[in-house]
Write an enzyme that holds these catalytic residues in place. Structure first.
Site, PDB file in Angstrom:
ATOM      1  N   GLY A  27       0.784  -1.254  -0.036  1.00 23.55           N
ATOM      2  CA  GLY A  27       0.013   0.115  -0.064  1.00 23.55           C
ATOM      3  C   GLY A  27       0.701   1.318   0.001  1.00 23.55           C
ATOM      4  NE  ARG A  84     -12.346 -14.260 -12.073  1.00 22.44           N
ATOM      5  CZ  ARG A  84     -10.950 -13.813 -11.875  1.00 22.44           C
ATOM      6  NH1 ARG A  84     -10.987 -12.704 -11.355  1.00 22.44           N
ATOM      7  NH2 ARG A  84     -10.145 -14.757 -11.846  1.00 22.44           N
ATOM      8  CG  LEU A 112     -11.374  -5.900 -10.960  1.00 24.59           C
ATOM      9  CD1 LEU A 112     -11.300  -4.461 -10.846  1.00 24.59           C
ATOM     10  CD2 LEU A 112     -12.203  -6.433  -9.934  1.00 24.59           C
ATOM     11  CG  ASN A 126      -4.811  -1.020 -12.858  1.00 25.02           C
ATOM     12  OD1 ASN A 126      -4.330  -1.196 -11.508  1.00 25.02           O
ATOM     13  ND2 ASN A 126      -3.817  -1.763 -13.541  1.00 25.02           N
ATOM     14  CG  HIS A 128       0.753  -2.205 -15.636  1.00 30.38           C
ATOM     15  ND1 HIS A 128       0.370  -3.463 -15.056  1.00 30.38           N
ATOM     16  CD2 HIS A 128       1.781  -2.605 -16.456  1.00 30.38           C
ATOM     17  CE1 HIS A 128       1.307  -4.401 -15.525  1.00 30.38           C
ATOM     18  NE2 HIS A 128       2.169  -3.842 -16.552  1.00 30.38           N
ATOM     19  CG  ASP A 164      -2.405  -4.800 -17.265  1.00 32.27           C
ATOM     20  OD1 ASP A 164      -3.025  -4.289 -16.248  1.00 32.27           O
ATOM     21  OD2 ASP A 164      -1.482  -5.835 -16.878  1.00 32.27           O
ATOM     22  CE  LYS A 190       5.954  -1.143  -4.834  1.00 32.67           C
ATOM     23  NZ  LYS A 190       5.696  -1.503  -3.515  1.00 32.67           N
ATOM     24  CD  GLU A 193       3.691   2.457  -9.833  1.00 34.56           C
ATOM     25  OE1 GLU A 193       3.719   1.542 -10.418  1.00 34.56           O
ATOM     26  OE2 GLU A 193       3.619   2.297  -8.433  1.00 34.56           O
TER      27      GLU A 193
HETATM   28  C1  GAR Z   1       2.664  -0.876  -7.774  1.00 37.11           C
HETATM   29  O1  GAR Z   1       3.953  -0.771  -8.312  1.00 37.11           O
HETATM   30  C2  GAR Z   1       1.738  -1.241  -8.737  1.00 37.11           C
HETATM   31  O2  GAR Z   1       2.108  -0.399 -10.046  1.00 37.11           O
HETATM   32  C3  GAR Z   1       1.666  -2.635  -8.973  1.00 37.11           C
HETATM   33  O3  GAR Z   1       1.645  -3.152  -7.649  1.00 37.11           O
HETATM   34  C4  GAR Z   1       2.502  -2.007  -7.182  1.00 37.11           C
HETATM   35  C5  GAR Z   1       2.025  -2.022  -5.587  1.00 37.11           C
HETATM   36  O4  GAR Z   1       2.694  -1.308  -4.689  1.00 37.11           O
HETATM   37  N1  GAR Z   1       0.429  -2.989  -9.450  1.00 37.11           N
HETATM   38  C6  GAR Z   1       0.314  -3.967 -10.491  1.00 37.11           C
HETATM   39  O5  GAR Z   1       1.238  -4.817 -10.667  1.00 37.11           O
HETATM   40  C7  GAR Z   1      -0.886  -4.398 -10.794  1.00 37.11           C
HETATM   41  N2  GAR Z   1      -0.956  -5.289 -11.833  1.00 37.11           N
HETATM   42  P1  GAR Z   1       2.212  -1.035  -3.138  1.00 37.11           P
HETATM   43  O6  GAR Z   1       1.187  -1.952  -2.599  1.00 37.11           O
HETATM   44  O7  GAR Z   1       3.180  -0.667  -2.345  1.00 37.11           O
HETATM   45  O8  GAR Z   1       1.280   0.425  -3.445  1.00 37.11           O
END
Ligand code: GAR
Length: 211
Positions: A27, A84, A112, A126, A128, A164, A190, A193
């Site tokens: 998270g 699901r 989903l 989302n 990615h 995606d 990250k 992001e």
């Molecule tokens: C993030 O890098 C996100 O882009 C990726 O998971 C990580 C979550 O990090 N998402 C995916 O790979 C979705 N397919 P976090 O739990 O530390 O926020």
């Protein structure tokens, strides 16, 4: 606008768009979003966090910020599709009960179903960790390193029925270095992001994104 995508209304500081954030893991993205929403007048507000895993570290960020949160585990049973759908029905009911207007997937590691996507299309976003359409799927960093590319990055996109594949709202690149491992690359992506996702939500929740 693209057929079938109904974008969220324009939020304001007084009446922010109500976000439901879905997580599966640590998270750090949720934490960055909550920081962003606190430090300035913001047109969106996180009102609910849902995790499919009870051990998701990210739940702590919801607790610390006094945001309502729920764990919705995958129900037991034999038939994966039935499980699901039951899971997604529960999630959908919680989102509706909290008057969520935009669902934000932030490290949510489940695909989903079309049933869920249809209900939230245009209001389901989302992030990615690659420059889509390159390297979709659950192991983007591993695939990037195996391919030997020099540039990767991250993508914010609306979710459609594919994996995606929905309309891209924002992307930012990150350099891959020769000594990168999956962990170092993930960490650098990250960091990017954590800036890009909240800023893109600012645009999406204030009418500054059109399809
Ligand atoms: C993030 O890098 C996100 O882009 C990726 O998971 C990580 C979550 O990090 N998402 C995916 O790979 C979705 N397919 P976090 O739990 O530390 O926020």
């Amino acid at each position: 606008m693209d057929a079938g995508f109904a974008l969220p209304r324009d939020g304001t500081e007084e009446d922010p768009v109500r976000l439901g954030v879905m997580i599966s893991g640590g998270g750090s993205g949720l934490a960055a979003l909550l920081r962003h929403q606190l430090k300035q007048p913001c047109c969106h507000q996180t009102v609910l966090v849902i995790s499919n895993r009870s051990d998701a570290g990210g739940l702590r960020h919801a607790k610390e910020n006094l945001v309502q949160h729920s764990v919705v585990p995958i129900p037991p049973g034999q038939d994966p599709e039935a499980r699901r759908l039951q899971h997604e029905r529960e999630v959908h009911q919680l989102l509706v009960a909290s008057n969520v207007e935009l669902v934000v997937l932030s490290g949510y590691m489940r695909i989903l179903s079309p049933w869920f996507v249809e209900r939230w299309k245009g209001r389901l976003v989302n992030i990615h960790p690659s420059l889509l359409p390159s390297f979709p799927g659950a192991h983007a960093h591993r695939d990037v390193l195996a391919a030997g590319v020099e540039i990767t990055g991250c993508t914010v996109h609306l979710v459609d029925e594919g994996v995606d594949t929905g309309p891209i709202l924002a992307q930012q690149s990150v350099e891959v270095t020769s000594d990168d491992t999956e962990d170092t690359l993930q960490e650098r992506v990250k960091q990017v992001e954590h800036e890009l996702y909240p800023k893109t939500l600012d645009l999406l929740c204030s009418g500054r994104i059109t399809l």
